[in-house]
Each structure stands twice: as C-alpha cells, then as structure tokens.
Motif scaffolding. Structure first.
Motif, PDB file in Angstrom:
ATOM      1  N   ARG A   1      -7.421 -22.986   2.418  1.00 54.62           N
ATOM      2  CA  ARG A   1      -7.312 -24.024   3.180  1.00 54.62           C
ATOM      3  C   ARG A   1      -8.393 -24.516   3.753  1.00 54.62           C
ATOM      4  O   ARG A   1      -9.153 -24.111   4.337  1.00 54.62           O
ATOM      5  CB  ARG A   1      -6.459 -23.487   4.500  1.00 54.62           C
ATOM      6  CG  ARG A   1      -5.781 -24.438   5.399  1.00 54.62           C
ATOM      7  CD  ARG A   1      -4.997 -23.585   6.509  1.00 54.62           C
ATOM      8  NE  ARG A   1      -4.317 -24.502   7.321  1.00 54.62           N
ATOM      9  CZ  ARG A   1      -3.805 -24.290   8.472  1.00 54.62           C
ATOM     10  NH1 ARG A   1      -3.740 -22.948   8.927  1.00 54.62           N
ATOM     11  NH2 ARG A   1      -3.405 -25.207   9.357  1.00 54.62           N
ATOM     12  N   ASN A   2      -8.492 -25.937   3.714  1.00 51.24           N
ATOM     13  CA  ASN A   2      -9.692 -26.633   3.962  1.00 51.24           C
ATOM     14  C   ASN A   2      -9.236 -27.498   5.266  1.00 51.24           C
ATOM     15  O   ASN A   2      -8.538 -28.549   5.135  1.00 51.24           O
ATOM     16  CB  ASN A   2      -9.816 -27.677   2.782  1.00 51.24           C
ATOM     17  CG  ASN A   2     -11.119 -28.616   3.048  1.00 51.24           C
ATOM     18  OD1 ASN A   2     -11.667 -28.341   4.076  1.00 51.24           O
ATOM     19  ND2 ASN A   2     -11.410 -29.811   2.278  1.00 51.24           N
ATOM     20  N   THR A   3      -9.917 -27.019   6.213  1.00 52.05           N
ATOM     21  CA  THR A   3      -9.895 -27.652   7.673  1.00 52.05           C
ATOM     22  C   THR A   3     -11.262 -28.577   7.923  1.00 52.05           C
ATOM     23  O   THR A   3     -11.157 -28.631   9.298  1.00 52.05           O
ATOM     24  CB  THR A   3      -9.251 -26.737   8.710  1.00 52.05           C
ATOM     25  OG1 THR A   3     -10.184 -25.621   8.990  1.00 52.05           O
ATOM     26  CG2 THR A   3      -7.767 -26.164   8.413  1.00 52.05           C
TER      27      THR A   3
ATOM     28  N   LEU B   1     -10.923 -29.267  -3.437  1.00 50.19           N
ATOM     29  CA  LEU B   1     -10.013 -29.291  -2.268  1.00 50.19           C
ATOM     30  C   LEU B   1     -10.016 -30.373  -1.533  1.00 50.19           C
ATOM     31  O   LEU B   1     -10.924 -31.156  -0.990  1.00 50.19           O
ATOM     32  CB  LEU B   1     -10.556 -28.156  -1.276  1.00 50.19           C
ATOM     33  CG  LEU B   1     -10.386 -26.761  -1.718  1.00 50.19           C
ATOM     34  CD1 LEU B   1     -11.248 -26.415  -3.170  1.00 50.19           C
ATOM     35  CD2 LEU B   1     -10.962 -26.028  -0.823  1.00 50.19           C
ATOM     36  N   ALA B   2      -8.835 -31.082  -1.486  1.00 56.94           N
ATOM     37  CA  ALA B   2      -8.520 -32.520  -0.656  1.00 56.94           C
ATOM     38  C   ALA B   2      -8.731 -32.130   0.915  1.00 56.94           C
ATOM     39  O   ALA B   2      -8.853 -31.033   1.315  1.00 56.94           O
ATOM     40  CB  ALA B   2      -7.093 -32.850  -1.039  1.00 56.94           C
ATOM     41  N   ALA B   3      -9.158 -33.165   1.473  1.00 50.99           N
ATOM     42  CA  ALA B   3      -9.507 -33.305   2.983  1.00 50.99           C
ATOM     43  C   ALA B   3      -8.480 -33.306   3.928  1.00 50.99           C
ATOM     44  O   ALA B   3      -8.152 -34.159   4.509  1.00 50.99           O
ATOM     45  CB  ALA B   3     -10.562 -34.339   3.238  1.00 50.99           C
ATOM     46  N   ASP B   4      -7.401 -32.089   3.672  1.00 52.13           N
ATOM     47  CA  ASP B   4      -6.287 -31.986   4.424  1.00 52.13           C
ATOM     48  C   ASP B   4      -5.983 -30.633   4.988  1.00 52.13           C
ATOM     49  O   ASP B   4      -6.891 -29.881   4.526  1.00 52.13           O
ATOM     50  CB  ASP B   4      -5.150 -32.641   3.783  1.00 52.13           C
ATOM     51  CG  ASP B   4      -4.501 -31.961   2.529  1.00 52.13           C
ATOM     52  OD1 ASP B   4      -5.116 -30.704   2.557  1.00 52.13           O
ATOM     53  OD2 ASP B   4      -3.878 -32.327   1.595  1.00 52.13           O
TER      54      ASP B   4
ATOM     55  N   CYS C   1      -5.762 -22.493  -6.558  1.00 57.77           N
ATOM     56  CA  CYS C   1      -6.187 -22.555  -8.103  1.00 57.77           C
ATOM     57  C   CYS C   1      -6.196 -21.314  -8.747  1.00 57.77           C
ATOM     58  O   CYS C   1      -6.562 -20.332  -8.015  1.00 57.77           O
ATOM     59  CB  CYS C   1      -7.354 -23.720  -8.163  1.00 57.77           C
ATOM     60  SG  CYS C   1      -8.861 -22.678  -7.430  1.00 57.77           S
ATOM     61  N   GLU C   2      -6.079 -21.315 -10.201  1.00 57.85           N
ATOM     62  CA  GLU C   2      -6.087 -20.149 -10.788  1.00 57.85           C
ATOM     63  C   GLU C   2      -6.840 -20.286 -12.218  1.00 57.85           C
ATOM     64  O   GLU C   2      -6.732 -21.622 -12.728  1.00 57.85           O
ATOM     65  CB  GLU C   2      -4.970 -19.347 -10.921  1.00 57.85           C
ATOM     66  CG  GLU C   2      -3.850 -20.069 -11.635  1.00 57.85           C
ATOM     67  CD  GLU C   2      -2.426 -19.327 -11.523  1.00 57.85           C
ATOM     68  OE1 GLU C   2      -2.094 -18.695 -10.362  1.00 57.85           O
ATOM     69  OE2 GLU C   2      -1.867 -19.281 -12.766  1.00 57.85           O
TER      70      GLU C   2
ATOM     71  N   GLY D   1     -19.617 -28.174  -0.176  1.00 57.54           N
ATOM     72  CA  GLY D   1     -19.344 -29.752   0.307  1.00 57.54           C
ATOM     73  C   GLY D   1     -19.420 -30.385  -0.859  1.00 57.54           C
ATOM     74  O   GLY D   1     -20.148 -30.357  -1.912  1.00 57.54           O
ATOM     75  N   ALA D   2     -18.857 -31.655  -0.620  1.00 54.02           N
ATOM     76  CA  ALA D   2     -18.624 -32.830  -1.924  1.00 54.02           C
ATOM     77  C   ALA D   2     -20.295 -33.206  -1.881  1.00 54.02           C
ATOM     78  O   ALA D   2     -21.089 -33.159  -1.042  1.00 54.02           O
ATOM     79  CB  ALA D   2     -17.579 -33.684  -1.653  1.00 54.02           C
TER      80      ALA D   2
END
Length: 108
Positions: free
Chosen positions: A27-29, A54-57, A63-64, A85-86
């Motif tokens: 989970r990306n917060t 990982l989207a910014a949401d 993922c596997e 980080g990107a």
C-alpha cells in the motif's frame, strides 16, 4: 512492515501445484509513484526478479513473480521486496525492504 515515508508491505513465498513463486502485497500512501523490485531466491543460487511500479494512490495492490517448478520445499526459498522512490536509481532512496519469514519449525 511500514516505513515512515508511507509504504506498507508484506512479502511471502507461495507454493501450489508443484510450483513456487513470490508475492508482495503493498500500500503506497507516500503521495508519489514508487518502484519495487521483488526477488525470489531458491536452491542452488537461483533467483527470479520482477520490477513493479506502485501508483501514487492509497489503494492496496500486489505483484508476483512468475511461477516456476519447485526445486525443494517452501523452506528452501526466500523472497524480498525493496521499495524506492521514482527517478534515477542512484538518486532514489530505499524506503522499505520487506522479506519473507520462515514458517515456525522450518529448517535453518
């Protein structure tokens, strides 16, 4: 595991049908796009590596790695996911490293 930057993750080794693979739940917060590398390490020094974005949401995701024929029991494998980080690799800080755990009673 949770990082102060807002990344939550759990990594595990999965088995079934004579196959083994690694899965990472996250989970990306953090508020920004992140990169992840998921690595499955097996007997004989074999590794499989998968890159995920990982989207910014705030939505949980996973993922596997691809599934491959098992070359031993689950205790012969380990998995680790690293989140950064990107941006350019040399400038992106490592935010979290989450590894699989051995099952209670598994051989060392």
């Amino acid at each position: 595991m949770v990082s102060p930057e807002g990344v939550e993750a759990q990594t595990c080794v999965m088995t079934g049908g004579g196959e083994t693979w690694a899965r990472a739940y996250y989970r990306n917060t953090s508020g920004g796009e992140l990169r992840s590398v998921l690595t499955l390490m097996g007997p004989g020094g074999r590794t499989v590596e998968l890159h995920c974005v990982l989207a910014a949401d705030d939505e949980p995701g996973s993922c596997e790695t691809p599934r491959s024929r098992s070359a031993g029991g689950p205790d012969a494998y380990a998995a680790v996911a690293e989140y950064a980080g990107a941006g350019p690799v040399e400038e992106a800080p490592l935010l979290l490293r989450a590894g699989s755990h051995r099952a209670p009673g598994a051989a060392e």
